[in-house]
Design a protein around this motif. Structure first.
Motif, PDB file in Angstrom:
ATOM      1  N   UNK A   1      11.985 -11.848 -39.723  1.00 24.26           N
ATOM      2  CA  UNK A   1      11.354 -11.373 -40.895  1.00 24.26           C
ATOM      3  C   UNK A   1      11.584 -10.001 -40.801  1.00 24.26           C
ATOM      4  N   UNK A   2      12.280  -9.165 -41.724  1.00 23.49           N
ATOM      5  CA  UNK A   2      12.249  -7.724 -41.794  1.00 23.49           C
ATOM      6  C   UNK A   2      12.507  -7.174 -43.063  1.00 23.49           C
ATOM      7  N   UNK A   3      12.601  -5.969 -43.188  1.00 23.85           N
ATOM      8  CA  UNK A   3      12.940  -5.160 -44.431  1.00 23.85           C
ATOM      9  C   UNK A   3      14.272  -4.524 -44.859  1.00 23.85           C
TER      10      UNK A   3
ATOM     11  N   UNK B   1       8.373  -7.410 -31.965  1.00 29.49           N
ATOM     12  CA  UNK B   1       8.431  -6.265 -33.114  1.00 29.49           C
ATOM     13  C   UNK B   1       9.399  -5.476 -32.622  1.00 29.49           C
TER      14      UNK B   1
ATOM     15  N   UNK C   1      10.492  -2.938 -35.108  1.00 32.06           N
ATOM     16  CA  UNK C   1      10.125  -1.691 -36.091  1.00 32.06           C
ATOM     17  C   UNK C   1      10.587  -0.559 -35.710  1.00 32.06           C
ATOM     18  N   UNK C   2      10.792   0.434 -36.788  1.00 35.39           N
ATOM     19  CA  UNK C   2      10.959   1.771 -36.293  1.00 35.39           C
ATOM     20  C   UNK C   2       9.584   2.122 -35.642  1.00 35.39           C
ATOM     21  N   UNK C   3       9.917   3.057 -34.262  1.00 33.86           N
ATOM     22  CA  UNK C   3       8.443   3.692 -33.764  1.00 33.86           C
ATOM     23  C   UNK C   3       8.256   2.758 -32.413  1.00 33.86           C
ATOM     24  N   UNK C   4       8.899   1.627 -32.229  1.00 35.55           N
ATOM     25  CA  UNK C   4       8.483   0.727 -31.191  1.00 35.55           C
ATOM     26  C   UNK C   4       9.109   0.994 -30.051  1.00 35.55           C
TER      27      UNK C   4
ATOM     28  N   UNK D   1      13.933   5.018 -40.586  1.00 33.48           N
ATOM     29  CA  UNK D   1      12.758   5.355 -39.994  1.00 33.48           C
ATOM     30  C   UNK D   1      11.690   4.298 -40.778  1.00 33.48           C
ATOM     31  N   UNK D   2      12.240   3.711 -41.842  1.00 36.51           N
ATOM     32  CA  UNK D   2      11.234   2.918 -42.662  1.00 36.51           C
ATOM     33  C   UNK D   2      11.548   1.673 -42.563  1.00 36.51           C
TER      34      UNK D   2
ATOM     35  N   UNK E   1      10.759  -2.222 -40.631  1.00 38.68           N
ATOM     36  CA  UNK E   1       9.987  -3.091 -40.208  1.00 38.68           C
ATOM     37  C   UNK E   1      10.683  -4.402 -39.884  1.00 38.68           C
ATOM     38  N   UNK E   2      10.186  -4.894 -38.942  1.00 35.63           N
ATOM     39  CA  UNK E   2      10.710  -6.351 -38.485  1.00 35.63           C
ATOM     40  C   UNK E   2       9.989  -6.883 -37.514  1.00 35.63           C
ATOM     41  N   UNK E   3       9.715  -8.259 -37.665  1.00 36.86           N
ATOM     42  CA  UNK E   3       9.201  -8.938 -36.315  1.00 36.86           C
ATOM     43  C   UNK E   3      10.014 -10.227 -36.342  1.00 36.86           C
TER      44      UNK E   3
ATOM     45  N   UNK F   1       7.362 -10.835 -46.055  1.00 42.39           N
ATOM     46  CA  UNK F   1       7.410  -9.618 -45.337  1.00 42.39           C
ATOM     47  C   UNK F   1       6.036  -9.145 -45.121  1.00 42.39           C
TER      48      UNK F   1
ATOM     49  N   UNK G   1       5.635  -7.627 -40.697  1.00 42.28           N
ATOM     50  CA  UNK G   1       6.405  -6.750 -39.874  1.00 42.28           C
ATOM     51  C   UNK G   1       5.549  -5.410 -39.993  1.00 42.28           C
TER      52      UNK G   1
END
Lengths: 278, 267
Positions: A154-156, A211, A213-216, A262-263, A265-267, B175, B178
């Motif tokens: 699941x991610x953006x 995770x 995501x950006x920043x991880x 940079x925006x 997000x994902x898990x 979503x 995340x």
């Protein structure tokens, strides 16, 4: 690609490298090779099914030198590579053989203490699951454990969601999709059922979340894994007629931008189902 | 607005709360639950940890009344409830709690207020206190009607910008999970951990009834929202809901829900 290789990402050197990197990412994200069985008590003989380039099997053989680790894969190139890696690393407790998990396996009954399998949904046909699981049960000894992992993403990134939608559509056309619609592979709700129906007992499920995501700090590594995977899925998408080359090329561009943004997000949820052969 | 899928209801019913806290439990005495609803989590936590003082707050006075009644019936002296908006809880002094919990609350909070929730949670904690957020995405089932309802709800929430993530995605999936970790990182929390959980509520599983009933109630309650966002028709949604209930009765019904708990400490 050999005609009996139903793996949707096909057979290439690039896939070999991608899977090697992916093995490491997943082991790191799961916090260990077999985190559910920390002491591996009573386990000596281990089989890794559809082992690819052997990353998990080699790391296990390295870490636990008393184990005999056997990897099997339908792809001879992967097996050659894994075998060479074992030699180079001086690991004489890791061996690899070409074998198709969709067919009867060339091992006697009751051979293994632990059978590990990860991401079978990329090649098992929708009606082939019970046969695959029953065969894994046959080669486990009574008291032996199956450890089986599948995933949900699941991610953006809307482009990557589109890639997934194409993949699921193509899998449906190829008779490889279990899900009711094209948002999931549909395997995770069924894992416990498949193990119970095959006669496994003490079935349990463990989830992990990776995770990226950006920043991880692992965003780039996972982005590369997913992006290369997307490129390697193109022949499968084209062969099943779910998209044109032009559409896939345009999408490819966006996938890379979005996964690295940079925006982003994902898990990545991993579900591991474990069961014991009575 | 409705609380989305509470995948942990069975675990709560069994008294399994705060499964990940071990060493920290000794320093955790004052606990606050935001949007506590009818108090299921507060009461389970108060019961499992008699040494804790567990408080729940919610904007819904009816829920708070029901929770108080339940706590009295169960003779739980260490559980308390009050009507208060968690986003505007200035009547509670800074640093009042060792742990602030919020579970499955994403639908109560507009997207642009999520950072406000994290800030307010941190304000209520003592330094070193734990902020604990739990959310899930849509469960995954073998029932086509249930999957269609999940897709419709995801689409409607996306149109209303009520996902936790910015509306860059296709709207196919919820979503929510995340961005949980990022929201704590951005707020400067320390020692951030994420823990994944899965509940299997297939036919015949102990969690089946509690989790499926909650799922059905969520889809029932969200009907006006789906219609308002024009993602479906009244006929389709009624027929899907009937079909979903029928599917869930079948022995072949299989379903899992993943959820994620993220914890961080206040600096």
């Amino acid at each position: 690609m050999s005609s009996d290789n139903t793996y949707i990402l096909g057979h290439t050197a690039t896939e070999m490298v991608r899977l090697t990197d992916q093995d490491r990412l997943i082991t790191m994200g799961m916090d260990g090779l077999v985190p559910e069985l920390p002491d591996l008590a009573g386990i000596n003989r281990v089989l890794d099914v559809a082992c690819g380039p052997g990353g998990w099997a080699l790391d296990l053989a390295q870490k636990y030198q008393h184990l005999q680790v056997q990897g099997i894969d339908v792809d001879g190139g992967m097996i050659d590579y894994a075998t060479a890696q074992a030699k180079a690393g001086g690991l004489d407790n890791a061996t690899f053989r070409v074998m198709n998990a969709l067919e009867p396996l060339d091992f006697p009954d009751n051979t293994f203490d632990l059978v590990n399998a990860r991401f079978l949904a990329g090649f098992v046909p929708r009606n082939g699951w019970s046969q695959v699981i029953m065969e894994l049960r046959r080669i486990l000894r009574p008291g032996g454990i199956i450890r089986w992992t599948e995933q949900e993403w699941t991610g953006t990134s809307s482009s990557f969601e589109q890639v997934e939608a194409y993949t699921f559509q193509a899998m449906r056309r190829a008779g490889q999709l279990l899900a009711a619609d094209e948002r999931h592979t549909g395997i995770t709700p069924l894992m416990r059922r498949f193990l119970s129906d095959a006669g496994f007992i003490n079935v349990r499920e463990v989830a992990h979340a990776l995770d990226f995501s950006a920043g991880t700090g692992v965003q780039r590594a996972y982005a590369q894994d997913l992006w290369i995977g997307t490129v390697l899925l193109q022949p499968f998408h084209l062969a099943l007629g779910v998209a044109t080359q032009q559409e896939l090329d345009d999408l490819q561009q966006h996938v890379q931008e979005e996964l690295l943004s940079d925006d982003f997000y994902a898990v990545w949820f991993l579900l591991t189902a474990l069961g014991t052969k009575p | 607005m409705t609380r989305l899928f509470q995948m942990d209801l069975y675990e709560i019913g069994e008294g399994r709360v705060l499964p990940e806290l071990a060493d920290e439990l000794a320093d955790t005495h004052r606990v606050l639950d935001l949007w506590c609803g009818r108090g299921e989590w507060v009461m389970a936590t108060a019961q499992a940890h008699p040494d804790m003082q567990v408080e729940g707050i919610d904007t819904n006075a009816g829920f708070i009344e029901a929770a108080r009644r339940q706590a009295r019936l169960a003779s739980l002296d260490n559980a308390s409830f009050r009507v208060l908006d968690p986003l505007h809880a200035s009547s509670i002094p800074d640093g009042s709690f060792d742990l602030v919990n919020a579970r499955f609350v994403v639908d109560f909070i507009p997207l642009d207020s999520w950072s406000q929730l994290v800030r307010e949670g941190l304000r209520l904690l003592r330094p070193g206190g734990i902020l604990r957020l739990t959310e899930g995405d849509s469960p995954i089932t073998t029932s086509p009607a249930t999957e269609r309802l999940s897709a419709l709800l995801a689409q409607a929430l996306w149109l209303a910008q009520r996902n936790l993530c910015p509306p860059t995605s296709s709207g196919q999936n919820l979503l929510i999970t995340p961005k949980l970790g990022r929201s704590l990182r951005d707020a400067g929390c320390l020692d951030i951990h994420q823990m994944a959980f899965v509940t299997n509520f297939s036919a015949g599983m102990p969690a089946h009834t509690a989790v499926f009933q909650n799922l059905a109630a969520v889809y029932q309650d969200s009907t006006p929202f789906l219609l308002e966002r024009e993602v479906t028709t009244a006929e389709e949604v009624a027929s899907l809901q009937a079909q979903m209930l029928e599917d869930a009765q079948a022995a072949s019904f299989n379903a899992v829900g993943f959820y994620l708990t993220v914890e961080g400490k206040k600096p």
